[in-house]
Design a protein around this motif. Structure first.
Motif, mmCIF file in Angstrom:
data_model
loop_
_atom_site.group_PDB
_atom_site.id
_atom_site.type_symbol
_atom_site.label_atom_id
_atom_site.label_comp_id
_atom_site.label_asym_id
_atom_site.label_seq_id
_atom_site.Cartn_x
_atom_site.Cartn_y
_atom_site.Cartn_z
ATOM 1 N N HIS A 57 0.819 -1.216 0.000
ATOM 2 C CA HIS A 57 0.000 0.000 0.000
ATOM 3 C C HIS A 57 0.857 1.274 0.000
ATOM 4 O O HIS A 57 0.497 2.274 0.627
ATOM 5 C CB HIS A 57 -0.965 0.024 1.189
ATOM 6 C CG HIS A 57 -1.711 -1.253 1.419
ATOM 7 N ND1 HIS A 57 -2.170 -2.041 0.393
ATOM 8 C CD2 HIS A 57 -2.063 -1.881 2.580
ATOM 9 C CE1 HIS A 57 -2.794 -3.096 0.898
ATOM 10 N NE2 HIS A 57 -2.724 -3.032 2.224
ATOM 11 N N THR A 58 2.006 1.207 -0.674
ATOM 12 C CA THR A 58 2.859 2.379 -0.841
ATOM 13 C C THR A 58 3.096 2.621 -2.324
ATOM 14 O O THR A 58 2.806 1.760 -3.164
ATOM 15 C CB THR A 58 4.212 2.198 -0.127
ATOM 16 O OG1 THR A 58 4.884 1.040 -0.666
ATOM 17 C CG2 THR A 58 4.023 2.012 1.372
ATOM 18 N N GLN A 59 3.618 3.782 -2.665
ATOM 19 C CA GLN A 59 3.873 4.119 -4.063
ATOM 20 C C GLN A 59 4.851 3.129 -4.689
ATOM 21 O O GLN A 59 5.890 2.811 -4.104
ATOM 22 C CB GLN A 59 4.444 5.533 -4.174
ATOM 23 C CG GLN A 59 3.494 6.627 -3.730
ATOM 24 C CD GLN A 59 4.125 8.005 -3.870
ATOM 25 O OE1 GLN A 59 4.908 8.251 -4.795
ATOM 26 N NE2 GLN A 59 3.778 8.908 -2.961
ATOM 27 N N PHE A 60 4.496 2.680 -5.899
ATOM 28 C CA PHE A 60 5.322 1.718 -6.636
ATOM 29 C C PHE A 60 5.239 2.128 -8.100
ATOM 30 O O PHE A 60 4.155 2.141 -8.690
ATOM 31 C CB PHE A 60 4.777 0.305 -6.402
ATOM 32 C CG PHE A 60 5.559 -0.795 -7.062
ATOM 33 C CD1 PHE A 60 6.942 -0.741 -7.180
ATOM 34 C CD2 PHE A 60 4.896 -1.915 -7.574
ATOM 35 C CE1 PHE A 60 7.655 -1.769 -7.776
ATOM 36 C CE2 PHE A 60 5.595 -2.947 -8.168
ATOM 37 C CZ PHE A 60 6.973 -2.880 -8.267
ATOM 38 N N ARG A 61 6.389 2.504 -8.659
ATOM 39 C CA ARG A 61 6.404 3.085 -9.999
ATOM 40 C C ARG A 61 7.316 2.315 -10.938
ATOM 41 O O ARG A 61 8.258 1.643 -10.495
ATOM 42 C CB ARG A 61 6.864 4.551 -9.921
ATOM 43 C CG ARG A 61 5.949 5.437 -9.076
ATOM 44 C CD ARG A 61 6.450 6.871 -9.004
ATOM 45 N NE ARG A 61 5.597 7.684 -8.136
ATOM 46 C CZ ARG A 61 4.496 8.293 -8.537
ATOM 47 N NH1 ARG A 61 4.111 8.190 -9.812
ATOM 48 N NH2 ARG A 61 3.772 9.009 -7.694
ATOM 49 N N ASP A 62 7.022 2.438 -12.255
ATOM 50 C CA ASP A 62 7.883 1.813 -13.259
ATOM 51 C C ASP A 62 9.076 2.720 -13.549
ATOM 52 O O ASP A 62 9.227 3.805 -12.960
ATOM 53 C CB ASP A 62 7.093 1.479 -14.522
ATOM 54 C CG ASP A 62 6.574 2.711 -15.250
ATOM 55 O OD1 ASP A 62 7.054 3.825 -14.985
ATOM 56 O OD2 ASP A 62 5.669 2.535 -16.105
ATOM 57 N N ASP A 63 9.937 2.294 -14.472
ATOM 58 C CA ASP A 63 11.168 3.040 -14.751
ATOM 59 C C ASP A 63 10.892 4.441 -15.300
ATOM 60 O O ASP A 63 11.725 5.332 -15.176
ATOM 61 C CB ASP A 63 12.038 2.261 -15.737
ATOM 62 C CG ASP A 63 12.589 0.977 -15.133
ATOM 63 O OD1 ASP A 63 12.629 0.882 -13.882
ATOM 64 O OD2 ASP A 63 12.962 0.063 -15.893
ATOM 65 N N ALA A 64 9.723 4.611 -15.916
ATOM 66 C CA ALA A 64 9.368 5.927 -16.463
ATOM 67 C C ALA A 64 8.672 6.813 -15.432
ATOM 68 O O ALA A 64 8.296 7.946 -15.750
ATOM 69 C CB ALA A 64 8.483 5.756 -17.692
ATOM 70 N N GLY A 65 8.455 6.273 -14.251
ATOM 71 C CA GLY A 65 7.826 7.051 -13.199
ATOM 72 C C GLY A 65 6.327 6.885 -13.086
ATOM 73 O O GLY A 65 5.696 7.516 -12.226
ATOM 74 N N ALA A 66 5.729 6.040 -13.949
ATOM 75 C CA ALA A 66 4.280 5.824 -13.888
ATOM 76 C C ALA A 66 3.934 4.926 -12.701
ATOM 77 O O ALA A 66 4.619 3.938 -12.420
ATOM 78 C CB ALA A 66 3.779 5.203 -15.183
ATOM 79 N N LEU A 67 2.841 5.244 -12.023
ATOM 80 C CA LEU A 67 2.427 4.484 -10.849
ATOM 81 C C LEU A 67 1.761 3.179 -11.272
ATOM 82 O O LEU A 67 0.923 3.148 -12.170
ATOM 83 C CB LEU A 67 1.436 5.327 -10.045
ATOM 84 C CG LEU A 67 1.123 4.900 -8.609
ATOM 85 C CD1 LEU A 67 2.352 5.062 -7.720
ATOM 86 C CD2 LEU A 67 -0.038 5.724 -8.065
#
Length: 399
Positions: free
Chosen positions: A15-25
């Motif tokens: 339940h925390t922020q998790f983003r891809d390499d491009a910064g998308a959530l």
């Protein structure tokens, strides 16, 4: 099944922020049973998992049932529902033919040679026994290979599709669809959910997805079976903005898995053991048992086949999948047969099978049994394949 598994990539804290390499959530989805009070898993999607763009009626195969009245034991022959030509174009979801059912469980049969559409059963868990065939089940959790003898356990609301490998023929599948969850019997489990030493199988025998199965696409169609309608089950054809198989990782204790019947270690005794020793799974108001090749009773006066018994509280369904089931010798039962022994009727071995079993040390038989605690009714496939004569085999004549 409280057996933790982690596949793909997940963040260190839920339940925390998790983003891809491009910064998308990534979009986190909790898939959990009994609200927030039982087993669950967290899945991380590239797209929004609830983004639908269309919903239409999906007309299910015939779900109507008729009471087993007058009350009789029945012998069904589901192999007769499919020939080679129809199987080649039939899939494991839309091609199912309902044999028996009640408000707790539906038993269907299909011979599938074609890929299925994406599908989700939102009514209950599915336990599909692979009578024969190989292939894969692609799921939102990853890919499950299957083979002859596998039980494929699919938790409620798991989006998946069946891909038979037809190199050696189509897949013959016996589908047990619950209106509840399906799990190992509670007596096999510790208070924390581990399979105990006296259980006839263990966690090593359960095979879940090893890797996620990423798929791209837009406007992806998913067939959903859900509650409603005159027979308690209806269908909707959803179209999703993004493909449901966009999961980069997940972890938890809720996921699909396979268990092969050969890995079941039978419990035997000096005299004949009752059916509960053969139990493998249970759902609400029903149990699943399997009978496997095994050494049999070793008391010098043992009668290895079952004694006659009255189904006071349950209907008993046997699906004969391999070998030669000893108690049914002389009754026309063969591989692919399915028998219903209803509550209110005493049943047991054919008379000739009693004497024939004496002195036996080993039975070579494979069968899947479902016992229900509400009466089963005949579905379209069951009515079509009832042989009409099985009830009279114990007496050897019809009134």
């Amino acid at each position: 099944m409280a057996f933790y598994r982690r596949v793909g990539i997940v963040p260190p804290k839920r339940h925390t922020q998790f983003r891809d390499d491009a910064g998308a959530l990534y979009y986190e989805e909790l898939m959990g049973e009994e609200g927030f009070s039982s087993d669950s898993s967290l899945l991380y999607h590239r797209g929004v998992p609830s983004a639908i763009v269309a919903a239409e009626v999906w007309d299910l195969p015939d779900q109507a049932t008729e009471a087993n009245h007058p009350l009789k034991p029945r012998h069904l022959t589901p192999h007769a529902l499919f020939d080679a030509d129809t199987a080649a174009g039939t899939d494991a979801v839309t091609g199912r033919r309902l044999l028996l059912g009640n408000g707790d469980v539906r038993l269907s049969y299909v011979v599938a040679g074609a890929p299925s559409p994406l599908y989700r059963n939102a009514i209950g868990d599915e336990c599909v026994y692979v009578e024969s065939g190989t292939g894969t089940v692609e799921t939102v959790f990853g890919v499950l290979p299957y083979r002859t003898g596998d039980y494929v356990l699919l938790p409620r609301a798991t989006t998946h599709r069946w891909l038979p490998d037809t190199t050696d023929g189509p897949s013959r599948l016996y589908a047990i669809e619950a209106n509840s969850h399906i799990a190992p019997p509670r007596r096999y489990l510790s208070k924390y959910g581990q399979l105990l030493e006296h259980a006839p199988y263990c966690e090593r025998d359960l095979h879940g997805p090893e890797a996620v199965h990423l798929a791209e696409g837009r406007d992806t169609e998913v067939l959903v079976k859900h509650r409603g309608g005159p027979h308690g089950v209806v269908g909707t054809r959803f179209r999703y903005d993004t493909h449901p198989f966009d999961v980069v990782g997940w972890d938890g204790c809720l996921y699909p898995y396979t268990f092969n019947i050969e890995d079941y270690m039978p419990l035997t005794g000096k005299i004949h053991q009752p059916p509960p020793v053969h139990q493998v799974f249970e759902g609400h108001n029903f149990v699943i048992c399997n009978f496997v090749p095994r050494k049999v009773d070793y008391h010098p006066l043992a009668v290895p086949v079952p004694y006659y018994h009255s189904n006071v509280d349950s209907d008993e369904v046997m699906f004969y999948a391999g070998g030669d089931y000893e108690a049914r010798k002389g009754s026309g039962i063969g591989i692919g047969s399915l028998t219903l022994h209803p509550g209110g009727h005493a049943h047991g071995p054919q008379p000739a099978a009693l004497e024939a079993s004496l002195g036996a040390e080993y039975f070579d038989e494979t069968a899947v049994m479902v016992d229900t605690f509400r009466p089963l009714e005949l579905g379209e496939g069951g009515r079509r394949t009832d042989d009409g004569t099985y009830a009279w085999v114990w007496a050897g004549r019809q009134a």
